[in-house]
Design a protein around this motif. Structure first.
Motif, PDB file in Angstrom:
ATOM      1  N   ASP A 236       0.837  -1.190   0.000  1.00 63.13           N
ATOM      2  CA  ASP A 236       0.000   0.000   0.000  1.00 63.13           C
ATOM      3  C   ASP A 236       0.877   1.248   0.000  1.00 63.13           C
ATOM      4  OD1 ASP A 236      -1.915   1.935   0.227  1.00 63.13           O
ATOM      5  OD2 ASP A 236      -2.544   1.400   2.260  1.00 63.13           O
ATOM      6  N   ALA A 237       1.156   1.751  -1.188  1.00 63.40           N
ATOM      7  CA  ALA A 237       2.034   2.917  -1.319  1.00 63.40           C
ATOM      8  C   ALA A 237       1.378   4.203  -0.823  1.00 63.40           C
ATOM      9  CB  ALA A 237       2.477   3.079  -2.769  1.00 63.40           C
ATOM     10  N   TYR A 238       0.092   4.182  -0.525  1.00 57.68           N
ATOM     11  CA  TYR A 238      -0.566   5.381   0.001  1.00 57.68           C
ATOM     12  C   TYR A 238      -0.234   5.617   1.471  1.00 57.68           C
ATOM     13  CZ  TYR A 238      -3.255   5.489  -4.315  1.00 57.68           C
ATOM     14  OH  TYR A 238      -3.621   5.568  -5.640  1.00 57.68           O
ATOM     15  N   SER A 239       0.392   4.668   2.122  1.00 55.64           N
ATOM     16  CA  SER A 239       0.810   4.822   3.508  1.00 55.64           C
ATOM     17  C   SER A 239       2.230   5.375   3.554  1.00 55.64           C
ATOM     18  CB  SER A 239       0.766   3.475   4.228  1.00 55.64           C
ATOM     19  OG  SER A 239       1.504   3.517   5.426  1.00 55.64           O
ATOM     20  N   ALA A 240       2.427   6.467   4.279  1.00 61.56           N
ATOM     21  CA  ALA A 240       3.765   7.044   4.411  1.00 61.56           C
ATOM     22  C   ALA A 240       4.723   6.055   5.060  1.00 61.56           C
ATOM     23  CB  ALA A 240       3.697   8.339   5.223  1.00 61.56           C
ATOM     24  N   GLY A 241       4.249   5.309   6.055  1.00 60.44           N
ATOM     25  CA  GLY A 241       5.102   4.308   6.688  1.00 60.44           C
ATOM     26  C   GLY A 241       5.476   3.194   5.742  1.00 60.44           C
ATOM     27  N   ALA A 242       4.533   2.770   4.914  1.00 60.88           N
ATOM     28  CA  ALA A 242       4.823   1.713   3.940  1.00 60.88           C
ATOM     29  C   ALA A 242       5.849   2.182   2.926  1.00 60.88           C
ATOM     30  CB  ALA A 242       3.536   1.278   3.254  1.00 60.88           C
ATOM     31  N   ARG A 243       5.741   3.437   2.489  1.00 61.03           N
ATOM     32  CA  ARG A 243       6.709   3.964   1.525  1.00 61.03           C
ATOM     33  C   ARG A 243       8.116   3.965   2.114  1.00 61.03           C
ATOM     34  NH1 ARG A 243       2.464   7.703   0.649  1.00 61.03           N
ATOM     35  NH2 ARG A 243       3.527   9.406   1.728  1.00 61.03           N
ATOM     36  N   LYS A 244       8.229   4.358   3.363  1.00 57.22           N
ATOM     37  CA  LYS A 244       9.553   4.364   4.000  1.00 57.22           C
ATOM     38  C   LYS A 244      10.101   2.951   4.127  1.00 57.22           C
ATOM     39  CE  LYS A 244       8.877   8.670   6.586  1.00 57.22           C
ATOM     40  NZ  LYS A 244       8.734   9.298   7.926  1.00 57.22           N
ATOM     41  N   MET A 245       9.240   2.004   4.459  1.00 57.90           N
ATOM     42  CA  MET A 245       9.704   0.630   4.585  1.00 57.90           C
ATOM     43  C   MET A 245      10.063   0.039   3.217  1.00 57.90           C
ATOM     44  SD  MET A 245       7.981  -2.619   6.529  1.00 57.90           S
ATOM     45  CE  MET A 245       8.338  -1.889   8.146  1.00 57.90           C
ATOM     46  N   PHE A 246       9.294   0.381   2.205  1.00 59.71           N
ATOM     47  CA  PHE A 246       9.598  -0.102   0.851  1.00 59.71           C
ATOM     48  C   PHE A 246      11.003   0.335   0.447  1.00 59.71           C
ATOM     49  CE2 PHE A 246       8.930   0.457  -3.899  1.00 59.71           C
ATOM     50  CZ  PHE A 246       8.941  -0.897  -4.182  1.00 59.71           C
TER      51      PHE A 246
ATOM     52  N   PHE B 273      -7.969   5.527  -7.124  1.00 56.60           N
ATOM     53  CA  PHE B 273      -7.729   4.502  -8.145  1.00 56.60           C
ATOM     54  C   PHE B 273      -6.514   4.788  -9.016  1.00 56.60           C
ATOM     55  CE2 PHE B 273      -9.410   2.276 -12.108  1.00 56.60           C
ATOM     56  CZ  PHE B 273      -9.102   1.020 -11.645  1.00 56.60           C
ATOM     57  N   ASN B 274      -6.243   6.039  -9.330  1.00 58.89           N
ATOM     58  CA  ASN B 274      -5.291   6.361 -10.400  1.00 58.89           C
ATOM     59  C   ASN B 274      -3.940   6.895  -9.939  1.00 58.89           C
ATOM     60  OD1 ASN B 274      -6.725   5.606 -12.688  1.00 58.89           O
ATOM     61  ND2 ASN B 274      -7.834   7.542 -12.808  1.00 58.89           N
ATOM     62  N   ALA B 275      -3.728   7.113  -8.658  1.00 60.58           N
ATOM     63  CA  ALA B 275      -2.548   7.864  -8.206  1.00 60.58           C
ATOM     64  C   ALA B 275      -1.437   6.989  -7.632  1.00 60.58           C
ATOM     65  CB  ALA B 275      -2.959   8.915  -7.174  1.00 60.58           C
ATOM     66  N   TYR B 276      -1.529   5.669  -7.774  1.00 56.40           N
ATOM     67  CA  TYR B 276      -0.563   4.779  -7.122  1.00 56.40           C
ATOM     68  C   TYR B 276       0.872   5.062  -7.572  1.00 56.40           C
ATOM     69  CZ  TYR B 276       1.347   0.390  -5.211  1.00 56.40           C
ATOM     70  OH  TYR B 276       2.068  -0.547  -4.507  1.00 56.40           O
ATOM     71  N   SER B 277       1.084   5.250  -8.855  1.00 60.79           N
ATOM     72  CA  SER B 277       2.458   5.452  -9.332  1.00 60.79           C
ATOM     73  C   SER B 277       3.073   6.722  -8.767  1.00 60.79           C
ATOM     74  CB  SER B 277       2.499   5.483 -10.861  1.00 60.79           C
ATOM     75  OG  SER B 277       1.825   6.626 -11.359  1.00 60.79           O
ATOM     76  N   LEU B 278       2.240   7.715  -8.464  1.00 56.35           N
ATOM     77  CA  LEU B 278       2.746   8.973  -7.892  1.00 56.35           C
ATOM     78  C   LEU B 278       3.310   8.747  -6.498  1.00 56.35           C
ATOM     79  CD1 LEU B 278       2.922  12.131  -8.061  1.00 56.35           C
ATOM     80  CD2 LEU B 278       0.663  12.162  -6.985  1.00 56.35           C
ATOM     81  N   VAL B 279       2.547   8.096  -5.637  1.00 60.63           N
ATOM     82  CA  VAL B 279       3.021   7.895  -4.266  1.00 60.63           C
ATOM     83  C   VAL B 279       4.152   6.864  -4.234  1.00 60.63           C
ATOM     84  CG1 VAL B 279       0.970   8.712  -3.070  1.00 60.63           C
ATOM     85  CG2 VAL B 279       1.037   6.345  -3.869  1.00 60.63           C
ATOM     86  N   ASN B 280       4.130   5.902  -5.155  1.00 60.44           N
ATOM     87  CA  ASN B 280       5.225   4.939  -5.229  1.00 60.44           C
ATOM     88  C   ASN B 280       6.528   5.623  -5.644  1.00 60.44           C
ATOM     89  OD1 ASN B 280       6.147   2.152  -5.100  1.00 60.44           O
ATOM     90  ND2 ASN B 280       6.285   2.230  -7.326  1.00 60.44           N
ATOM     91  N   ALA B 281       6.432   6.565  -6.593  1.00 61.44           N
ATOM     92  CA  ALA B 281       7.622   7.321  -7.001  1.00 61.44           C
ATOM     93  C   ALA B 281       8.165   8.166  -5.849  1.00 61.44           C
ATOM     94  CB  ALA B 281       7.288   8.208  -8.198  1.00 61.44           C
ATOM     95  N   ASP B 282       7.275   8.711  -5.050  1.00 63.17           N
ATOM     96  CA  ASP B 282       7.668   9.460  -3.859  1.00 63.17           C
ATOM     97  C   ASP B 282       8.570   8.606  -2.968  1.00 63.17           C
ATOM     98  OD1 ASP B 282       7.768  10.688  -1.340  1.00 63.17           O
ATOM     99  OD2 ASP B 282       5.642  11.132  -1.256  1.00 63.17           O
ATOM    100  N   ALA B 283       8.203   7.325  -2.819  1.00 68.21           N
ATOM    101  CA  ALA B 283       8.972   6.438  -1.936  1.00 68.21           C
ATOM    102  C   ALA B 283      10.427   6.335  -2.371  1.00 68.21           C
ATOM    103  CB  ALA B 283       8.329   5.045  -1.918  1.00 68.21           C
ATOM    104  N   ILE B 284      10.659   6.150  -3.660  1.00 69.31           N
ATOM    105  CA  ILE B 284      12.026   5.909  -4.142  1.00 69.31           C
ATOM    106  C   ILE B 284      12.798   7.217  -4.251  1.00 69.31           C
ATOM    107  CG2 ILE B 284      13.423   5.055  -6.052  1.00 69.31           C
ATOM    108  CD1 ILE B 284       9.977   3.649  -5.493  1.00 69.31           C
ATOM    109  N   TYR B 285      12.151   8.263  -4.784  1.00 67.20           N
ATOM    110  CA  TYR B 285      12.854   9.539  -4.944  1.00 67.20           C
ATOM    111  C   TYR B 285      13.340  10.077  -3.606  1.00 67.20           C
ATOM    112  CZ  TYR B 285      13.712  14.455  -5.972  1.00 67.20           C
ATOM    113  OH  TYR B 285      14.295  15.707  -6.076  1.00 67.20           O
ATOM    114  N   ASN B 286      12.430  10.212  -2.659  1.00 64.84           N
ATOM    115  CA  ASN B 286      12.826  10.743  -1.363  1.00 64.84           C
ATOM    116  C   ASN B 286      13.663   9.754  -0.567  1.00 64.84           C
ATOM    117  OD1 ASN B 286      11.690  13.463  -1.241  1.00 64.84           O
ATOM    118  ND2 ASN B 286       9.720  12.441  -1.475  1.00 64.84           N
ATOM    119  N   GLY B 287      13.442   8.465  -0.819  1.00 65.52           N
ATOM    120  CA  GLY B 287      14.271   7.462  -0.162  1.00 65.52           C
ATOM    121  C   GLY B 287      15.718   7.553  -0.579  1.00 65.52           C
TER     122      GLY B 287
END
Length: 965
Positions: free
Chosen positions: A531-541, A594-608
């Motif tokens: 679930d890339a919409y979770s800030a915690g999940a993005r950090k863990m990813f 429905f449509n914004a998953y790639s945006l939040v997923n990109a946030d995870a890697i860029y800021n990571g």
């Protein structure tokens, strides 16, 4: 008292904090709130926010108050514009410096004007409509939602549009449509389909709506089954059904009535004849359609395998093909008259295992409504959009990036050639492939590791299979020693048995529906997406990627390929089930998000990555995209497209519309991804016998034309399934295919100073590299529908060839200027259509008069040589300028001002060229260089010569120089 209120005219500054009330509106800072007393399904409240001198935000709600929410796509806005609010008897006027919004006090209709009072856009009667929406339990998936998260509003915004208006944007779609005026498009994310909630008009405005749900442009209703739209007759004229004729490969035949053609996804594929061997069969659906009203009917064809469609005895869809597991959609329009039985015939040859087919039609609308600007969104808290005005389309896109975020300067190596395939299976294959490029002196920068480098049952482990990749760090060192960059595929997908899945799952950050339903992927394993919409999940990813790859291998991975980021949990599922598979999200239902998953997923890697190595440029390539993704240094490619000529042509319009959404970096699988069996068989025959049969001839020409096309888009990358796509695997080195592809590869590297300058402009002035002709020639109506030629930067008009054996093509030369043939220097007057030569080895490329093009040295990778000598081609006929941008190419020092620009100008009236004073500096900058100025004019036509061009040599040390040409 009422008449006194009418006379009130108030100046409102955005920086004020006081609240003022007049008649039917409230002013607070830069926000104006209006009560609308409209019965029915319209808005109760309007809220207009003046964002800056060019942008006004509009919110509307059917409730008694506005929701509290946070945007995923809009970045914080800091402008404090001055604006006026005036009220008369019927209208509230909100006027900023360059845009005005007038609100009809009785109806709430909004009309937008530019600074001169010119009408830009007017809301239609009943232009804002709302319908309550509750998420069906079947779409929620495994999880819980609050009552508030289950409920929202479907809305439609409808605006008038003059007949000469044209619309562009909406993302990347595959029906070869460029101008969306009068067309329909569904906006959802899927493999080969990217949807962006932004549209731009040739009237120099744009609309960005802040919605993440399923949307529709044009017709707000879903496509209907044929039997809902028409009276059906079989081939013999009997009412009720079409005739389905199924002929198996062995000659056995089955006939049955078909009341619809809807075999489009996993939930309905079972409606095909049980037990019938479809693979290799021939299927014909035929009969008659009788319309209940005369209209232009908008059809959508969904197909895998080979498909043709005939209506009224005419071939309306020539043969199209897609591989069985990855169907495509294609749209077409046909006029039917009321009460007339019109023959329809669909010829279908399934090609593979489970194969899909469908033909549906949109409920017809009146022509005036069909041609309006119409947006429908399935589920939202309220209606929320931004109106962006500009003097030209570049200013509109600049406004879009003001709202959604600046694009960083992408790394220089990303402009070079990329080699990929599905897939390199060992580290030895990666290293030996790059080595062969170097041995053959074929320019290349980036080599890509596609999926399945992990152990077979360890998808999501982010770990190499040590039996095939015994020493990944040594592999990376080898790639870098050969001056290459390394990109690796990372999916947001995890098998259940991986430690990464378990770690995410124990925090509640995995989608569970696929596991509950025991869905196994094509390799035979079970898993799901995080679930890339979770800030915690993005950090863990990112933490998992970093620990298992990035930090582990000393940050030697240069870039990330973010595949299946739609997210595509399972292919070929209906939209309702796709929502269940990818939700609920941490923010709410997957219906709403429905449509914004790639945006939040990109946030995870860029800021990571920037958190652990802040000065190495991030670069992401994603199979999906959304508004704002450019701020995360993300590019998009067009997915697993087919290897057909029609697929290549579709990428032209797809890429242009994606770029005209304000997303600056786009590319494709040059040569196509999914391969027809005939090409596979032809390559096998050649490998065995050395015979180039007709199919292999076509394959090689297709690869040639596609690589020629790829030279003139932002990303220059080849990829696909077998046959292999390395140049020497496409054709031997004495073949015209080999020679032509190599020519354009080398030309691409000569163009690095031109290309990298544009990359700088993208950051500095919100530039768009891949440009529909309408962006530069909007006052020439002839260009509104031209989607197969474009401007690549300010100078080049690229005109690729999209048909087999074509040795010429029609080119329109915009009337505002003259043009030069790039190769010969021949001058061509603007304002005419011409048939121009397009030999096998070349595609037509023309240079706009009044252009300056800096050509750099021959190179085999992007930073092999510093451009100490630039061959500066000047194309006379009009004033020209070029801003040469340079920096260190791989880090973020430019954010600290460490970059340089040189402004180069040509004045036609006195034939002078000025190379301006160099501004700025950076480590490793060339303090001295040479410009060899080569002049091309009507009277001095010169062929392109980058070996020893005849020009005037100028020594440059950073000071302004003016010369007479």
């Amino acid at each position: 008292m009422k008449s006194a209120k009418i006379l009130i005219s108030t100046i409102l500054l955005a920086c004020t904090t006081s609240i003022a009330t007049a008649a039917d509106f409230i002013k607070n800072g830069n926000v104006v709130t209006v009560n609308i007393n409209v019965n029915g399904n319209g808005a109760k409240l309007l809220r207009l926010q003046v964002v800056n001198d060019n942008i006004i935000r509009v919110e509307a709600t059917a409730e008694n108050q506005f929701p509290v929410k946070t945007s995923l796509i809009i970045v914080p806005q800091t402008a404090k514009p001055q604006f006026f609010v005036n009220e008369d008897r019927s209208v509230i006027k909100i006027k900023a410096k360059n845009v005005e919004a007038d609100i009809d006090k009785l109806s709430g209709r909004i009309t937008f004007f530019d600074s001169t009072g010119k009408l830009l856009l007017k809301e239609a009667v009943n232009g804002k409509t709302f319908k309550p929406y509750t998420v069906p339990q079947s779409n929620i998936g495994i999880g819980t939602l609050t009552d508030n998260q289950k409920k929202g509003w479907s809305w439609r915004a409808l605006f008038e549009s003059p007949s000469d208006e044209a619309f562009y944007g909406l993302g990347q779609h595959q029906s070869e449509e460029f101008n969306y005026k009068g067309k329909n498009e569904e906006l959802f994310q899927y493999n080969t389909k990217v949807s962006v909630p932004f549209v731009m008009s040739n009237k120099n405005y744009g609309l960005l709506w802040d919605s993440y749900s399923l949307c529709r442009w044009g017709n707000p209703d879903d496509y209907e089954q044929l039997n809902h739209a028409f009276r059906l007759y079989d081939k013999n004229g009997n009412p009720g059904n079409l005739t389905g004729i199924y002929t198996a490969a062995d000659g056995n035949q089955l006939l049955r009535g078909e009341d619809s053609l809807y075999f489009e996804n996993s939930s309905v594929i079972g409606n095909l004849p049980k037990g019938f061997p479809l693979n290799g069969s021939n299927v014909v659906y035929e009969g008659y359609l009788e319309a209940s009203q005369s209209s232009d009917y908008h059809f959508i064809l969904y197909y895998a395998g080979y498909t043709k469609v005939y209506i009224g005895g005419k071939e309306v869809v020539p043969e199209r093909w897609r591989t069985a597991w990855n169907p495509n959609a294609y749209k077409f329009v046909y006029h039917l008259d009321k009460g007339v039985k019109t023959q329809v015939r669909i010829e279908w040859q399934p090609d593979g295992g489970v194969s899909y087919c469908g033909l549906r039609v949109a409920k017809p609308m009146k022509d005036d409504e069909q041609n309006m600007l119409s947006i429908w969104s399935e589920m939202n808290r309220d209606m929320d959009y931004y109106f962006i005005a500009g003097n030209n389309m570049d200013q509109v896109i600049s406004g879009y990036r003001t709202l959604t975020g600046k694009a960083p300067v992408y790394p220089k190596w990303a402009l070079g050639f990329w080699q990929s395939r599905e897939r390199y299976k060992t580290s030895e294959e990666v290293e030996s492939t790059l080595s062969e490029f170097r041995k053959r002196h074929i320019p290349i920068d980036n080599i890509v590791q596609d999926w399945n480098y992990w152990k077979n049952d360890q998808w999501g482990s982010h770990q190499f299979d040590e039996t095939r990749y015994p020493n990944p760090e040594a592999m990376l060192d080898s790639v870098h020693a050969m001056h290459g960059k390394f990109m690796i595929s990372v999916w947001p997908k995890f098998y259940c048995n991986t430690e990464n899945y378990k770690e995410l799952d124990c925090n509640g950050w995995m989608y569970h529906q696929a596991v509950k339903d025991s869905i196994y992927d094509w390799l035979g394993y079970m898993g799901s997406f995080y679930d890339a919409y979770s800030a915690g999940a993005r950090k863990m990813f990112w933490k998992q990627m970093n620990e298992n790859m990035y930090k582990k291998y000393n940050c030697g991975i240069d870039s990330w390929w973010m595949d299946a980021s739609e997210p595509n949990v399972r292919d070929c599922t209906p939209i309702g089930y796709r929502k269940a598979l990818s939700g609920p999200t941490a923010l709410g239902s997957s219906t709403e998000y429905f449509n914004a998953y790639s945006l939040v997923n990109a946030d995870a890697i860029y800021n990571g990555q920037r958190s652990v190595q802040p000065n190495k440029r991030v670069f992401l390539l994603t199979r999906s995209g959304f508004a704002g993704e450019q701020r995360y240094s993300t590019a998009t490619w067009s997915g697993d497209i087919g290897t057909r000529w029609e697929d290549m042509r579709a990428q032209m319009t797809a890429g242009l519309n994606y770029s005209m959404c304000g997303l600056p970096f786009w590319g494709m699988d040059q040569g196509g991804f999914c391969v027809e069996n005939r090409y596979v068989a032809a390559q096998k025959l050649y490998d065995k016998t050395g015979i180039e049969n007709d199919d292999l001839k076509e394959w090689r020409e297709l690869q040639t034309r596609w690589n020629q096309f790829g030279c003139f888009i932002p990303l220059y990358r080849t990829h696909g399934q077998w046959p292999l796509r390395e140049l020497w695997n496409i054709a031997p080195d004495d073949h015209p295919a080999y020679k032509s592809i190599l020519y354009y590869d080398k030309l691409r590297y000569n163009l690095i100073p031109y290309l990298y300058s544009m990359t700088g402009w993208v950051n500095i002035k919100d530039y768009t590299m891949l440009r529909g002709l309408v962006m530069d020639f909007s006052n020439d109506a002839n260009v509104n529908n031209i989607g197969n030629q474009w401007m690549f930067g300010p100078a080049f008009m690229a005109c690729p060839v999209g048909y087999y054996k074509a040795r010429n093509r029609n080119v329109y030369f915009p009337k505002q200027c003259g043009w030069y043939d790039l190769y010969t220097g021949r001058y061509i007057s603007g304002g005419q259509n011409l048939i121009v030569d397009a030999p096998y080895e070349r595609i037509p490329i023309f240079v706009r008069e009044g252009s300056i093009i800096p050509f750099g040295p021959d190179m085999e990778w992007s930073d092999q040589k510093k451009p100490e000598l630039i061959n500066l081609y000047v194309y006379e006929g009009a004033d020209a300028d070029f801003l040469l941008y340079e920096d260190e190419g791989v880090n973020y020092n430019y954010e600290k001002g460490k970059y340089s620009t040189i402004d180069i100008k040509y004045i036609e009236s006195n034939k002078t060229l000025t190379i301006g004073k160099r501004n700025g500096s950076f480590d490793g900058m060339l303090n001295k260089r040479r410009f060899n100025v080569v002049v091309v004019s009507k009277d001095r036509q010169k062929s392109l010569n980058l070996v020893n061009p005849d020009g005037k040599m100028i020594k440059y040390t950073g000071n302004k120089i003016t010369i007479k040409l």
